[in-house]
Design a protein around this motif. Structure first.
Motif, PDB file in Angstrom:
ATOM      1  N   ALA A  16       0.526  -4.925 -10.285  1.00  0.00           N
ATOM      2  CA  ALA A  16      -0.007  -4.193 -11.246  1.00  0.00           C
ATOM      3  C   ALA A  16       1.299  -3.171 -11.304  1.00  0.00           C
ATOM      4  N   PHE A  17       2.051  -3.027 -10.238  1.00  0.00           N
ATOM      5  CA  PHE A  17       3.933  -2.143 -10.875  1.00  0.00           C
ATOM      6  C   PHE A  17       4.422  -2.898 -11.856  1.00  0.00           C
ATOM      7  N   GLY A  18       4.509  -4.407 -11.291  1.00  0.00           N
ATOM      8  CA  GLY A  18       5.717  -5.318 -11.598  1.00  0.00           C
ATOM      9  C   GLY A  18       5.584  -5.689 -13.017  1.00  0.00           C
ATOM     10  N   ARG A  19       3.427  -6.683 -13.274  1.00  0.00           N
ATOM     11  CA  ARG A  19       3.456  -6.762 -14.662  1.00  0.00           C
ATOM     12  C   ARG A  19       3.691  -5.155 -15.199  1.00  0.00           C
ATOM     13  N   LEU A  20       3.242  -4.121 -15.445  1.00  0.00           N
ATOM     14  CA  LEU A  20       3.475  -3.459 -16.349  1.00  0.00           C
ATOM     15  C   LEU A  20       5.371  -2.612 -15.934  1.00  0.00           C
ATOM     16  N   ASP A  21       5.802  -3.276 -15.780  1.00  0.00           N
ATOM     17  CA  ASP A  21       7.657  -3.188 -15.779  1.00  0.00           C
ATOM     18  C   ASP A  21       7.794  -3.898 -16.760  1.00  0.00           C
ATOM     19  N   GLU A  22       7.654  -5.317 -16.641  1.00  0.00           N
ATOM     20  CA  GLU A  22       8.197  -6.313 -17.541  1.00  0.00           C
ATOM     21  C   GLU A  22       7.468  -5.742 -18.513  1.00  0.00           C
ATOM     22  N   GLN A  23       6.301  -5.288 -19.368  1.00  0.00           N
ATOM     23  CA  GLN A  23       6.225  -4.917 -20.388  1.00  0.00           C
ATOM     24  C   GLN A  23       6.655  -3.691 -20.772  1.00  0.00           C
ATOM     25  N   GLY A  24       7.137  -3.522 -20.085  1.00  0.00           N
ATOM     26  CA  GLY A  24       7.834  -2.092 -20.342  1.00  0.00           C
ATOM     27  C   GLY A  24       7.445  -0.661 -20.380  1.00  0.00           C
ATOM     28  N   LEU A  25       6.003  -0.995 -19.524  1.00  0.00           N
ATOM     29  CA  LEU A  25       5.259   0.330 -19.496  1.00  0.00           C
ATOM     30  C   LEU A  25       5.035   1.111 -18.651  1.00  0.00           C
ATOM     31  N   LEU A  26       6.393   1.073 -17.232  1.00  0.00           N
ATOM     32  CA  LEU A  26       6.867   2.005 -16.953  1.00  0.00           C
ATOM     33  C   LEU A  26       8.136   1.222 -16.927  1.00  0.00           C
ATOM     34  N   SER A  27       8.912   1.519 -15.197  1.00  0.00           N
ATOM     35  CA  SER A  27      10.611   1.534 -14.722  1.00  0.00           C
ATOM     36  C   SER A  27      10.746   1.242 -13.894  1.00  0.00           C
ATOM     37  N   ILE A  28      10.469   0.848 -13.277  1.00  0.00           N
ATOM     38  CA  ILE A  28      10.458   0.100 -11.089  1.00  0.00           C
ATOM     39  C   ILE A  28      11.936  -0.183 -11.207  1.00  0.00           C
ATOM     40  N   ASP A  29      12.108  -0.517 -10.248  1.00  0.00           N
ATOM     41  CA  ASP A  29      13.419  -1.379 -10.001  1.00  0.00           C
ATOM     42  C   ASP A  29      12.513  -1.919  -8.804  1.00  0.00           C
ATOM     43  N   ASP A  30      12.162  -1.078  -7.589  1.00  0.00           N
ATOM     44  CA  ASP A  30      11.288  -1.761  -6.570  1.00  0.00           C
ATOM     45  C   ASP A  30       9.725  -1.521  -6.428  1.00  0.00           C
ATOM     46  N   ALA A  31       8.874  -2.709  -7.047  1.00  0.00           N
ATOM     47  CA  ALA A  31       8.297  -2.429  -7.296  1.00  0.00           C
ATOM     48  C   ALA A  31       6.831  -1.670  -5.194  1.00  0.00           C
ATOM     49  N   ASP A  32       7.539  -2.776  -4.229  1.00  0.00           N
ATOM     50  CA  ASP A  32       6.824  -2.178  -3.291  1.00  0.00           C
ATOM     51  C   ASP A  32       7.200  -0.853  -3.178  1.00  0.00           C
ATOM     52  N   VAL A  33       8.156  -0.074  -3.257  1.00  0.00           N
ATOM     53  CA  VAL A  33       8.585   1.189  -3.044  1.00  0.00           C
ATOM     54  C   VAL A  33       7.605   1.974  -4.413  1.00  0.00           C
ATOM     55  N   ALA A  34       7.316   2.055  -5.274  1.00  0.00           N
ATOM     56  CA  ALA A  34       6.431   2.298  -5.995  1.00  0.00           C
ATOM     57  C   ALA A  34       5.164   2.662  -5.891  1.00  0.00           C
ATOM     58  N   ALA A  35       4.757   1.308  -5.046  1.00  0.00           N
ATOM     59  CA  ALA A  35       3.344   1.259  -4.807  1.00  0.00           C
ATOM     60  C   ALA A  35       2.811   2.522  -3.659  1.00  0.00           C
ATOM     61  N   SER A  36       3.899   2.399  -2.893  1.00  0.00           N
ATOM     62  CA  SER A  36       4.474   3.271  -1.091  1.00  0.00           C
ATOM     63  C   SER A  36       3.881   4.204  -1.616  1.00  0.00           C
ATOM     64  N   GLN A  37       5.371   5.076  -2.625  1.00  0.00           N
ATOM     65  CA  GLN A  37       5.205   6.075  -2.957  1.00  0.00           C
ATOM     66  C   GLN A  37       3.612   6.418  -4.213  1.00  0.00           C
ATOM     67  N   PHE A  38       3.337   5.596  -4.941  1.00  0.00           N
ATOM     68  CA  PHE A  38       1.394   6.493  -5.586  1.00  0.00           C
ATOM     69  C   PHE A  38       1.304   6.009  -4.856  1.00  0.00           C
ATOM     70  N   ASN A  39       1.143   5.765  -3.327  1.00  0.00           N
ATOM     71  CA  ASN A  39      -0.226   5.128  -2.751  1.00  0.00           C
ATOM     72  C   ASN A  39      -0.012   6.404  -2.161  1.00  0.00           C
ATOM     73  N   TRP A  40       0.542   7.274  -1.311  1.00  0.00           N
ATOM     74  CA  TRP A  40       0.932   8.295  -0.356  1.00  0.00           C
ATOM     75  C   TRP A  40       0.657   9.405  -1.215  1.00  0.00           C
ATOM     76  N   LEU A  41       1.409   9.403  -2.733  1.00  0.00           N
ATOM     77  CA  LEU A  41       0.900  10.626  -3.476  1.00  0.00           C
ATOM     78  C   LEU A  41      -0.273  10.617  -3.194  1.00  0.00           C
ATOM     79  N   VAL A  42      -0.890   9.908  -3.978  1.00  0.00           N
ATOM     80  CA  VAL A  42      -2.854  10.377  -3.952  1.00  0.00           C
ATOM     81  C   VAL A  42      -3.232  10.078  -2.402  1.00  0.00           C
ATOM     82  N   MET A  43      -2.679   9.803  -1.222  1.00  0.00           N
ATOM     83  CA  MET A  43      -3.793   9.821  -0.147  1.00  0.00           C
ATOM     84  C   MET A  43      -3.060  10.728   0.726  1.00  0.00           C
ATOM     85  N   ALA A  44      -1.980  10.826   0.952  1.00  0.00           N
ATOM     86  CA  ALA A  44      -1.395  11.736   2.213  1.00  0.00           C
ATOM     87  C   ALA A  44      -2.336  13.151   2.398  1.00  0.00           C
ATOM     88  N   ALA A  45      -1.797  13.887   1.676  1.00  0.00           N
ATOM     89  CA  ALA A  45      -3.012  15.253   1.581  1.00  0.00           C
ATOM     90  C   ALA A  45      -3.883  15.294   2.014  1.00  0.00           C
TER      91      ALA A  45
END
Length: 216
Positions: A149-178
């Motif tokens: 999803a982040f890769g698609r949003l980056d292509e559309q210019g709706l997010l600015s992401i160099d590495d979609a896998d890293v961004a996905a991991s960071q978002f997942n654990w921002l939400v889930m970790a605590a």
């Protein structure tokens, strides 16, 4: 002679019902008594099938446990990763991310799934396949879906992401970790209520967008 199609269909349906009954009994017994505390004779009785039928369907107690883990986490993932249209413009991205994260938290914080996770962690030393099944159907699936999803949003210019896998991991654990750490270590009494989950999600999305918001 080949078995009539109608008869084969009835046989498959009966087999499917037995399979589901065994999994339902396994969920109840494994979550209540743990792996060692689950007796296969009692499980067969609860399933209303013979012990031989249980082993015919699953082969072993460990294989049954692995399938239970996979089935429960796959079903949970289906509730999170349902088809949702991508946002069409940047102003819709925060609500899109919040909706996903709230859905994810609601599902993962389900008491039965938390109990399953605790059970798997307790058995990982003896049965590493359990942890692998939980990881692949849970966090790995979530992060793969997010990365796409982040890769698609980056292509559309709706997010600015160099590495979609890293961004996905960071978002997942921002939400889930605590919330997940608190629930795992402190028990179900530490589960955040709906208002606390929404507040946590809003903070996580705000933090994520500060790093990955759309390009100017």
């Amino acid at each position: 002679m080949p078995e009539p199609i109608a008869a084969a269909s009835v046989t498959e349906s009966a087999s499917g019902r037995k399979h589901r009954a065994i999994l339902a009994a396994a969920e109840e017994m494994f979550l209540r008594g743990g792996y060692l505390g689950t007796n296969m004779d009692e499980l067969a009785a609860l399933s209303r099938v013979s012990k031989q039928t249980v082993y015919k369907h699953f082969g072993s107690k460990e294989a049954l446990f692995v399938e239970l883990v996979t089935t429960m986490t796959d079903a949970a993932g289906d509730r999170v990763h349902n088809e949702v249209a991508d946002p069409a413009e940047a102003s819709e991205v925060p609500a899109y991310l919040r909706a996903y994260a709230e859905r994810q938290l609601d599902v993962v914080m389900t008491p039965s799934l938390l109990q399953l996770r605790r059970l798997v962690i307790g058995e990982v030393g003896r049965f590493p396949d359990l942890a692998r099944a939980l990881y692949e159907s849970g966090p790995k699936r979530a992060m793969s879906s997010l990365a796409a999803a982040f890769g698609r949003l980056d292509e559309q210019g709706l997010l600015s992401i160099d590495d979609a896998d890293v961004a996905a991991s960071q978002f997942n654990w921002l939400v889930m970790a605590a919330p997940l750490t608190d629930a795992m270590l402190l028990g179900d009494a530490a589960l955040p209520d709906a208002r606390a989950r929404r507040r946590h999600v809003a903070d996580a999305v705000r933090t994520f967008l500060a790093a990955y918001g759309p390009r100017d």
